[in-house]
Structures are given as structure tokens and as C-alpha cells.
Design an enzyme around this catalytic site. Sequence first.
Site, PDB file in Angstrom:
ATOM      1  N   HIS A   1       0.834  -1.207   0.000  1.00 29.10           N
ATOM      2  CA  HIS A   1       0.000   0.000   0.000  1.00 29.10           C
ATOM      3  C   HIS A   1       0.869   1.258   0.000  1.00 29.10           C
ATOM      4  O   HIS A   1       0.648   2.182  -0.791  1.00 29.10           O
ATOM      5  CB  HIS A   1      -0.929  -0.003   1.219  1.00 29.10           C
ATOM      6  CG  HIS A   1      -1.525   1.340   1.502  1.00 29.10           C
ATOM      7  ND1 HIS A   1      -2.587   1.848   0.791  1.00 29.10           N
ATOM      8  CD2 HIS A   1      -1.177   2.308   2.395  1.00 29.10           C
ATOM      9  CE1 HIS A   1      -2.878   3.070   1.234  1.00 29.10           C
ATOM     10  NE2 HIS A   1      -2.036   3.375   2.201  1.00 29.10           N
TER      11      HIS A   1
ATOM     12  N   GLU B   1      -5.343   9.584   0.387  1.00 28.31           N
ATOM     13  CA  GLU B   1      -5.789   8.183   0.390  1.00 28.31           C
ATOM     14  C   GLU B   1      -6.844   7.881  -0.674  1.00 28.31           C
ATOM     15  O   GLU B   1      -6.755   6.886  -1.370  1.00 28.31           O
ATOM     16  CB  GLU B   1      -6.335   7.797   1.772  1.00 28.31           C
ATOM     17  CG  GLU B   1      -5.291   7.799   2.893  1.00 28.31           C
ATOM     18  CD  GLU B   1      -4.227   6.722   2.746  1.00 28.31           C
ATOM     19  OE1 GLU B   1      -4.309   5.879   1.836  1.00 28.31           O
ATOM     20  OE2 GLU B   1      -3.271   6.755   3.549  1.00 28.31           O
TER      21      GLU B   1
ATOM     22  N   SER C   1      -3.944   1.045  -4.421  1.00 26.37           N
ATOM     23  CA  SER C   1      -3.370  -0.211  -3.928  1.00 26.37           C
ATOM     24  C   SER C   1      -4.460  -1.258  -3.709  1.00 26.37           C
ATOM     25  O   SER C   1      -4.173  -2.328  -3.170  1.00 26.37           O
ATOM     26  CB  SER C   1      -2.574   0.029  -2.640  1.00 26.37           C
ATOM     27  OG  SER C   1      -3.401   0.623  -1.646  1.00 26.37           O
TER      28      SER C   1
HETATM   29 FE   LIG Z   1      -1.967   5.266   3.052  1.00 18.93          FE
END
Ligand SMILES: [Fe+2]
Length: 263
Positions: free
Chosen positions: A119, A164, A183
Site C-alpha cells: 500500500h 488516500e 493499492s
Molecule cells: Fe496510506
Amino acid sequence: MTQYRSKPVNDKGMVEWSSEEDLIWRDLVSRQLHLVEQRACKEYLAGLKLLDLPLDRAPQIVDINRVLKQATGWQVEPVPALINFDRFFALLADKKFPVATFLRSREEFDYLQEPDFFHEIFGHCAMLTNPEFAEFTQMYGILGRNASDKQRVYLARLYWFTVEFGLVKEGDETKIYGGGILSSPGETLYALDDPQAMRVDFDIHTVLRTPYRIDIMQPEYFVLDGIEHLYKLSKMDLMFHVKQAMSAGLLPPLFEPKEVNHA
Ligand SMILES: [Fe+2]
């Protein structure tokens, strides 16, 4: 509590990844790479090219840091699985991106709540080669370092809906720059293509007041005009907006409250 522990990093910035971990990295990247090629923003794809991540083994921090240093002066900083907010903000303010050096297990291949090495590296590091994104992320760290606990909760929503889970306009298209999406194969498709997901123009006041959950696909994404929009945000008086959002309070959540099992 986490089942994961960061692996040691030696003084040359190297981790001794096992052959099983190399295979997990290989399988994660091969699954995700063709998805992001059509869906990530151009700044991310340019960064990925610069990073030139290995496909058949887990990357080494020293190699990533060499690229980041030259592009924006950022560095990846190896940390234990979890760090507190004080350390998190202080690192970002110092242009250091915290990365836990563990990879998910096969059992959690599709989904895990903790940010693992895949990630952090595949999701976030490409954008850190972009000067405007890098500037925004550093400013976020500086603001967070000086903020109160309550202000930090509001600031965290800004990070969540940008770094994010952010989307960005690119011509007539919408693309992804958020590392939490990039991710995750499921969310890469869902965020752009699923009619259930709402995609609304980025508005700082709304973002700061929008509650989120970390364990579901996001019901709503905020779309920037362009990555330079982040740079403009970093030059604004963001704490003024935080204070305004605090006095206005949270917007009603678009999700069911998380069920708590009292058994
Ligand atoms: Fe992150």
C-alpha cells in the site's frame, strides 16, 4: 491489535524479504499494474515510471529513496507497524513518508485494514515524485504537527479524501491519485466505474465535515480540478477552514454505523 511486525531495515536501507514475500509482491503488482495503467492520473503514472519498481521481488527502500530524493527531496522512513499522530505529522513535515516494512499474508491478499508495504510503496510513492503533491503533503504535516487533538480529527478527513481516496479531473475523464484506491483492485474499479459511488467536486468545507469509515468502500469521492489544486490548497489558510468546519459540525454519514459486537 496487529498480527504484523515490520521487518528490520539495515543501515544500507535494505530489508531481507523472504522468497514468499517476493512472490506476494510479484502477485500484488501484476494484478494491480494493468488496472492502474488506464485509471491512475498522469502524475502517478509518471512517478511510477521514475520509480521503476521491480516486478518479481519486493523493492528496497534505498532504491525508492534515490528516486524520491532527486524528484522532490522526499524520503521513505521505515517505521514499526503503528505510529502515533505526533510522529506521523512530524515525519511528514520533515518530508519523510512513514512506511511499515511488512507485507500482507496470503490470507489477507485481497483486503487488509492496516497499511502494508505494498500500500505505502505502490499506492503512495509515485505521487511523492510530484512537486505539487509533495508540497501539499508536507504542509499537511506542518499543520497537523501544530494542531490540537480535535483539529487533527478534522485534518485527518482532508488527508483521507485526498492522499488516500482522492480523484482528479483529466480532460473529460476522472482519474485516481489516492493511494488507498490505487493499492486496492476492488476499489480501483469501484471508485471510477460503480454507479453507486458518488463523485463530487472537491470542496474543502465539505471534505473537512464528511465522516468516513476505514473498513468499507467509500460511498463518496471528491474530485480535484487537477493536481495543482492540491498546491493551491497548501497555500490557503487551511486551519481557518478547520475552525469553520469544527463550528459547523459533521455532515450526516452516507453509511450505516459500524456494528459493534458486544458478545
Ligand atoms: Fe496510506
